[in-house]
Write an enzyme that holds these catalytic residues in place. Structure first.
Site, PDB file in Angstrom:
ATOM      1  N   HIS A 156       0.830  -1.218   0.000  1.00 41.39           N
ATOM      2  CA  HIS A 156       0.000   0.000   0.000  1.00 41.39           C
ATOM      3  C   HIS A 156       0.864   1.267   0.000  1.00 41.39           C
ATOM      4  CE1 HIS A 156      -3.219  -2.798   1.278  1.00 41.39           C
ATOM      5  NE2 HIS A 156      -2.307  -3.256   2.121  1.00 41.39           N
ATOM      6  N   SER A 277      13.680  21.913 -16.586  1.00 33.12           N
ATOM      7  CA  SER A 277      12.465  22.708 -16.776  1.00 33.12           C
ATOM      8  C   SER A 277      12.843  24.036 -17.401  1.00 33.12           C
ATOM      9  CB  SER A 277      11.785  22.932 -15.421  1.00 33.12           C
ATOM     10  OG  SER A 277      10.946  24.071 -15.471  1.00 33.12           O
ATOM     11  N   LYS A 283      15.095  22.197 -11.356  1.00 27.07           N
ATOM     12  CA  LYS A 283      14.480  20.918 -11.709  1.00 27.07           C
ATOM     13  C   LYS A 283      15.392  19.957 -12.461  1.00 27.07           C
ATOM     14  CE  LYS A 283       9.917  20.973 -10.879  1.00 27.07           C
ATOM     15  NZ  LYS A 283       9.062  19.839 -10.658  1.00 27.07           N
ATOM     16  N   GLU A 290       8.973   8.658 -17.184  1.00 27.12           N
ATOM     17  CA  GLU A 290       7.576   9.063 -17.383  1.00 27.12           C
ATOM     18  C   GLU A 290       7.104   8.740 -18.799  1.00 27.12           C
ATOM     19  OE1 GLU A 290       7.278  13.179 -16.196  1.00 27.12           O
ATOM     20  OE2 GLU A 290       7.903  12.711 -14.154  1.00 27.12           O
TER      21      GLU A 290
END
Ligand code: ARG
Length: 454
Positions: A156, A277, A283, A290
């Site tokens: 979980h 970024s 960043k 992704e």
């Protein structure tokens, strides 16, 4: 360019119809397998005396010259041809004249395209299998380097029990091992040649189908001509297998994305596999992970698309089946890219061993072991579970871990606690003494076994 089938028509095809119907724009990538199939077909026609030796030689020479010219960039695909099969045949006739007109004897584009797609898919299955093996090697290398890198394992997404990174990565090794073996199964099942099925009911020419099959590396020829031209099961199986591969990659990517976050810092992605970024200078984003996760959708889509195309198709060939190509090509290209990129990313990632170990020590990952300690001292497990629950409550109040409590504090909750409890619930004990088959303490033996499987 006149159509192959122009004879019974009195009008030119409408331009929009041609554009809607054509497949050359995407099946041109089948040129190599198409020519390979035609060479073997011509060779068999010659052997069987259906065409003369001279005609056979001319055809094979002509086909080889077409292949050479395409590969050298000297022959462009003519967009007025309907598909790759028409293009190659028309070009052959242009090169060698009348003998070229005999190539299609005893053959239809239906068994031709069935063969081409099978040859293409078979090569892709081999290539993808090799890429899965490359990834397995990278995972195994990381496992060997991390048999004593302790970390928390989750259920979980909550810390559950401690393990080592090798064991964690081993779970992915198992998944990709199944993927590899699934591809082998598919390869074996698909390895029958449809060529010689003709349009759908075979032919009266004395073709030697098994001879062609063997020359093309198949075990034998298929056993039902209608099934041969309308079977795309092998492609559906392949798309299904690569969907599962993508699912595995996507899960792994999800872990990497979470682990790479500022909050976790379990891993540091290599600069070469990260992006920045345009507005936030601080960043460093895990875009590759992704994107691999994201591309899983289009691979699943290809499987759904082909399943739906095939659903309800009566025997035998129907033009619907031309729709197998674009989605399959896209999915096969995508999974190959994803496997390559992911393997590179994993190979260069840094695991922050200290952060992983520290995280394993917090969050009561040794609570089960503490309960097991009391069980070994003679307490029934359910009672031990209750006692450790109280221990955990006390720790939450004091904002500490179980091993931070003094023996006096522990004895307040059960007099069965003794000083040997600290060793019993240490991270090292919790991981190394989990020696059941498949558990983290047994991972070194599994690593040795994995080595023999690659
Ligand atoms: N381009 C077609 C396909 O990919 C080739 C087979 C055409 N056969 C036919 N009878 N129209 O399916």
């Amino acid at each position: 360019m006149a159509q192959l089938w122009g004879g019974r028509f009195t009008k030119q095809t409408d331009d929009a119809v041609f554009a809607f119907n054509e497949s050359l724009s995407f099946d041109k990538r089948l040129y190599k397998v198409d020519i390979k199939g035609s060479i073997c077909h011509a060779d068999m026609l010659g052997k069987q005396g259906i065409i003369s030796e001279q005609e056979k030689d001319d055809i094979i020479k002509g086909l080889n010259s077409i292949l050479f010219d395409i590969e050298e960039g000297k022959l462009e695909f003519d967009p007025t041809c309907e598909d790759i099969h028409s293009f190659v045949e028309a070009n052959l006739i242009k090169r060698i004249g009348d003998a070229g007109k005999k190539l299609h004897t005893g053959r239809s584009r239906n068994d031709q395209v069935a063969l081409d797609m099978k040859l293409y898919t078979r090569d892709e299955v081999e290539e993808i299998k090799a890429l899965v093996e490359e990834l397995l090697k990278v995972i195994l290398k990381k496992m060997e380097e991390n048999t004593d890198t302790y970390m928390p394992a989750f259920t979980h997404l909550q810390k559950a029990q401690p393990t080592n990174l090798a064991h964690y990565l081993g779970a992915y090794f198992e998944m990709f091992l199944r993927d590899r073996d699934r591809l082998s199964d598919i390869y074996d099942r698909m390895n029958l040649s449809p060529l010689g099925a003709g349009a759908l009911c075979g032919t009266t020419y004395p073709l030697d189908r098994d001879y062609v099959a063997k020359n093309l590396g198949f075990v034998e020829a298929t056993h039902n001509s209608m099934d041969s031209v309308s079977d795309r099961d092998y492609l559906i199986e392949t798309l299904s297998a690569i969907s599962i591969i993508q699912m595995h990659l996507s899960r792994f990517c999800e872990e990497m994305i979470i682990w790479n976050s500022n909050e976790y810092k379990f891993v540091e992605m290599d600069d070469a596999f990260s992006t920045g970024s345009s507005i936030m200078p601080q960043k460093k984003n895990p875009d590759i992970a992704e994107l691999v996760r994201g591309k899983t959708g289009r691979v699943y889509g290809s499987l759904m698309s082909l399943l739906t195309t095939m659903k309800g198709l009566p025997l035998a060939y129907n033009k619907d089946m031309q729709e197998d190509k674009e989605v399959a090509f896209d999915a096969l290209d995508t999974v190959k890219d994803c496997l390559k990129l992911f393997a590179g990313m994993l190979d260069t990632v840094t695991f922050n061993k200290d952060v992983l170990a520290k995280s394993a020590m917090k969050g009561f990952t040794n609570a089960t072991d503490a309960a097991d300690y009391l069980v070994k001292k003679g307490m029934p497990f359910r009672d031990a579970h209750g006692v450790i629950g109280q221990v955990v409550l006390k720790c939450i109040e004091k904002d500490c871990s179980i091993e931070d409590l003094s023996i006096a504090e522990l004895k307040e909750l059960s007099d069965m606690f003794d000083v040997d409890v600290y060793d019993a619930i240490s991270l090292k004990t919790c991981v190394e003494r989990r020696l059941t088959k498949g558990a983290p303490g047994a991972i070194k033996a599994e690593i040795e076994r994995y080595k023999t499987l690659l």
